[in-house]
Write a protein that holds these residues in place. Structure first.
Motif, PDB file in Angstrom:
ATOM      1  N   PRO A 150      23.483 -25.856  10.334  1.00 18.39           N
ATOM      2  CA  PRO A 150      22.402 -26.706  10.688  1.00 18.39           C
ATOM      3  C   PRO A 150      22.344 -26.596  12.408  1.00 18.39           C
ATOM      4  O   PRO A 150      23.456 -27.388  12.990  1.00 18.39           O
ATOM      5  N   LEU A 210      14.199 -19.843  11.583  1.00 20.00           N
ATOM      6  CA  LEU A 210      14.924 -20.020  10.246  1.00 20.00           C
ATOM      7  C   LEU A 210      14.797 -18.791   9.198  1.00 20.00           C
ATOM      8  O   LEU A 210      15.587 -18.193   8.669  1.00 20.00           O
ATOM      9  N   MET A 249      20.143 -22.968   6.260  1.00 26.62           N
ATOM     10  CA  MET A 249      19.833 -24.500   6.450  1.00 26.62           C
ATOM     11  C   MET A 249      19.186 -24.985   7.851  1.00 26.62           C
ATOM     12  O   MET A 249      19.304 -24.143   8.867  1.00 26.62           O
ATOM     13  N   THR A 250      18.203 -25.964   7.442  1.00 26.84           N
ATOM     14  CA  THR A 250      17.481 -26.328   8.662  1.00 26.84           C
ATOM     15  C   THR A 250      18.330 -27.104   9.637  1.00 26.84           C
ATOM     16  O   THR A 250      19.478 -27.415   9.300  1.00 26.84           O
ATOM     17  N   CYS A 251      17.678 -27.375  10.848  1.00 28.44           N
ATOM     18  CA  CYS A 251      18.449 -28.302  11.797  1.00 28.44           C
ATOM     19  C   CYS A 251      18.358 -29.539  10.901  1.00 28.44           C
ATOM     20  O   CYS A 251      17.880 -29.832  10.002  1.00 28.44           O
ATOM     21  N   ALA A 252      19.230 -30.579  11.667  1.00 24.62           N
ATOM     22  CA  ALA A 252      19.020 -32.059  11.074  1.00 24.62           C
ATOM     23  C   ALA A 252      17.585 -32.465  11.239  1.00 24.62           C
ATOM     24  O   ALA A 252      17.119 -32.546  12.336  1.00 24.62           O
ATOM     25  N   LEU A 258      17.943 -28.150   3.226  1.00 25.99           N
ATOM     26  CA  LEU A 258      17.500 -28.909   4.164  1.00 25.99           C
ATOM     27  C   LEU A 258      18.616 -30.113   4.506  1.00 25.99           C
ATOM     28  O   LEU A 258      19.244 -30.833   3.888  1.00 25.99           O
ATOM     29  N   GLN A 259      18.909 -30.126   5.798  1.00 22.82           N
ATOM     30  CA  GLN A 259      19.827 -31.103   6.326  1.00 22.82           C
ATOM     31  C   GLN A 259      19.353 -32.781   6.609  1.00 22.82           C
ATOM     32  O   GLN A 259      18.384 -32.500   7.336  1.00 22.82           O
ATOM     33  N   HIS A 265      19.199 -36.275   8.109  1.00 22.78           N
ATOM     34  CA  HIS A 265      20.175 -36.767   9.186  1.00 22.78           C
ATOM     35  C   HIS A 265      19.455 -38.298   9.617  1.00 22.78           C
ATOM     36  O   HIS A 265      18.066 -38.337   9.602  1.00 22.78           O
ATOM     37  N   GLU A 293      21.729 -31.199   2.258  1.00 22.80           N
ATOM     38  CA  GLU A 293      22.838 -31.615   2.779  1.00 22.80           C
ATOM     39  C   GLU A 293      22.797 -32.969   3.509  1.00 22.80           C
ATOM     40  O   GLU A 293      22.046 -33.161   4.234  1.00 22.80           O
ATOM     41  N   HIS A 308      24.072 -35.372   6.352  1.00 19.53           N
ATOM     42  CA  HIS A 308      24.588 -35.237   7.707  1.00 19.53           C
ATOM     43  C   HIS A 308      25.607 -36.491   7.856  1.00 19.53           C
ATOM     44  O   HIS A 308      25.093 -37.610   8.439  1.00 19.53           O
TER      45      HIS A 308
END
Length: 366
Positions: free
Chosen positions: A26, A46, A58-61, A102-103, A105, A161, A163
Motif C-alpha cells: 500500500p 493500481l 492493495m490500495t494506498c491507505a 483496500l487498506q 487508515h 487490511e 493499517h
C-alpha cells in the motif's frame, strides 16, 4: 527456496488464493481527488499493477474518517460518495486476475491541520496540537473502521487490511508514549491493543464469511517497543481471525534498534506460531533473489513498493527472467509516467532522495 517458489499459489482461510507470492504494498501517492474520490490517475496506477501480474493489489491507505486524512490527494473510504470509484477499481483489479484489497487508515495525531483542522488521537498531544479522543469517540473510530470494511465489501473488494503501522492512529494507541489514557483503551498493553482486536472482531463478525482480512504492523519507531509489538502479533496470530499479517520492516535485512535484541528483525516474527495465518514482509525488496530469501527466512509472501513503482509488471519480468533486477536509480519523470504514475505521484517521488533524476534546465532563450 528458489525464485520459482515465488510463483506457487498461496491460499488463505477466507477468500481467493494469490496466484503468486507478490503483493503490491500500500503506497502513498497523493493522486486521488481532494474529497477522497478515486481519480483516473490512481485507477491507472493500481490496475496496471494488476495487469502486470501481482497476486494481490492493495490500495494506498484509505482514510476511514474525514478527520483521519494523512496527506493530500488521499483515497477515501469514509463515505458512500466513494463507492462508485471503489466499485470501478475493485472490478478492474479482479478482472485482471489479482485479489483486490483496500487498506483502511486513520492518521490520528499525524493528520495535518491544514487538511483536517483539529487532529485527534488517543491522548492530547502538545507537539501536534491534537486533541485526545473521548471513549465514545474511540468507539466511533472502531465503528468507522468496520464501516469502511463494509463499504469495501459492498464495492466488490475481496478484503481489507487494517493499517496498524508507521505511527498512525492504531500505532499511537499501541505506544505508551502517545497513549496516556486511563480508561479501557490505555495503560496495559492489553488495553492499548484493544482497539485493534475490536476492529478485527467487528470486521470478521459483520462482513461476509469469505471476506479477507489483513493487518499491517511495524515493530519499531514511533514509540513502539519490539517486545510489545511481537506480543501483539503473537496474540493476533493465536486468535487466527485474520488471513495475513503484513510486517513493514523498512529493510528486511535490518537488525533491531533495541540493543537487547541481537537477531535479525524479521526473525522475531517468522519464529512465531502462526497457524493458518499467512505472514508477509516489506522492506527494500528489489531483486527476485531477495524475495526468495524472504521466503527462505520463513515468510509466505512479499510486499513490493519501490520495485513495483519502477516496474508495473515486476512479477512477469521475474517470471521471464529469474535473474531480473529493477532498473537503476535515478529514473526520469518520463520513465515513471510510462509506468503509470500520474503527475502528483511523480511529484511525490521527486521528494525521495535519488529516486527521480533532476530535470535538465531549459536552454536559455537566445
Amino acid at each position: 527456496m528458489s525464485v520459482a517458489d515465488l510463483f506457487m499459489p498461496l491460499t488463505f482461510q477466507h477468500g481467493p488464493a494469490m496466484k503468486n507470492r507478490f503483493m503490491l504494498a500500500p503506497l502513498t501517492n497523493l493522486q486521488s481527488r481532494a474529497d477522497g474520490v478515486l481519480s483516473d490517475d490512481e485507477f491507472r496506477w493500481l490496475t496496471l499493477r494488476a495487469e502486470g501480474g501481482f497476486g494481490l493489489v492493495m490500495t494506498c491507505a484509505a482514510h476511514v474518517q474525514r478527520v483521519g486524512q494523512g496527506f493530500p490527494g488521499q483515497l477515501g473510504a469514509f463515505g458512500d460518495e466513494h463507492l462508485e470509484g471503489l466499485t470501478r477499481l475493485a472490478a478492474a483489479i479482479k478482472a485482471k486476475g489479482s485479489i483486490a484489497a483496500l487498506q483502511m487508515h486513520h492518521a490520528g495525531i499525524r493528520s495535518p491541520k491544514d487538511l483536517v483542522g483539529q487532529p485527534v488521537g488517543p491522548s492530547d498531544d502538545p507537539e501536534t496540537g491534537a486533541r485526545g479522543l473521548t471513549q465514545a469517540e474511540v468507539e466511533q473510530l472502531r465503528e468507522d473502521f468496520v464501516a469502511a470494511a463494509l463499504r469495501a465489501e459492498a464495492a466488490g473488494f475481496d478484503g481489507v487490511e487494517i493499517h496498524g503501522a508507521h505511527g498512525y492512529v492504531l500505532t499511537q494507541f499501541l505506544s505508551a508514549e502517545t497513549n496516556r489514557r486511563e480508561d479501557r483503551y490505555g495503560g496495559s498493553l492489553e488495553n492499548r491493543a484493544r482497539i485493534i482486536f475490536e476492529i478485527i472482531d467487528g470486521v470478521r463478525a459483520r462482513c461476509r464469511p469469505d471476506f479477507q482480512l489483513g493487518l499491517r504492523l511495524s515493530p519499531e519507531r514511533f514509540g513502539l517497543r519490539l517486545a510489545e509489538v511481537r506480543e501483539v502479533a503473537a496474540e493476533v496470530l493465536r486468535r487466527g481471525k485474520i488471513d495475513y499479517l503484513d510486517m513493514s520492516l523498512w529493510d528486511i535485512a535490518k537488525q533491531p534498534k533495541e540493543e537487547a535484541f541481537a537477531e535479525p528483525l524479521i526473525s522475531y516474527f517468522t519464529g512465531l506460531d502462526r497457524g493458518a495465518v499467512r505472514l508477509g514482509v516489506a522492506g527494500k525488496i528489489m531483486t527476485a533473489a531477495q524475495a526468495a530469501g524472504a521466503l527462505d527466512a520463513g515468510c509466505d509472501y512479499v510486499l513490493l513498493g519501490r520495485a513495483a513503482i519502477l516496474h508495473h509488471d515486476y512479477p512477469e519480468q521475474v517470471r521471464r527472467d529469474p535473474g531480473f533486477e529493477p532498473t537503476a536509480l535515478p529514473v526520469t519523470a518520463d520513465y515513471l509516467r510510462r509506468e503509470g504514475l500520474g503527475p502528483a505521484f511523480i511529484g511525490y517521488m521527486q521528494t525521495w532522495p535519488g529516486f527521480v533524476a533532476a530535470e535538465p534546465e531549459a536552454a536559455a532563450a537566445e
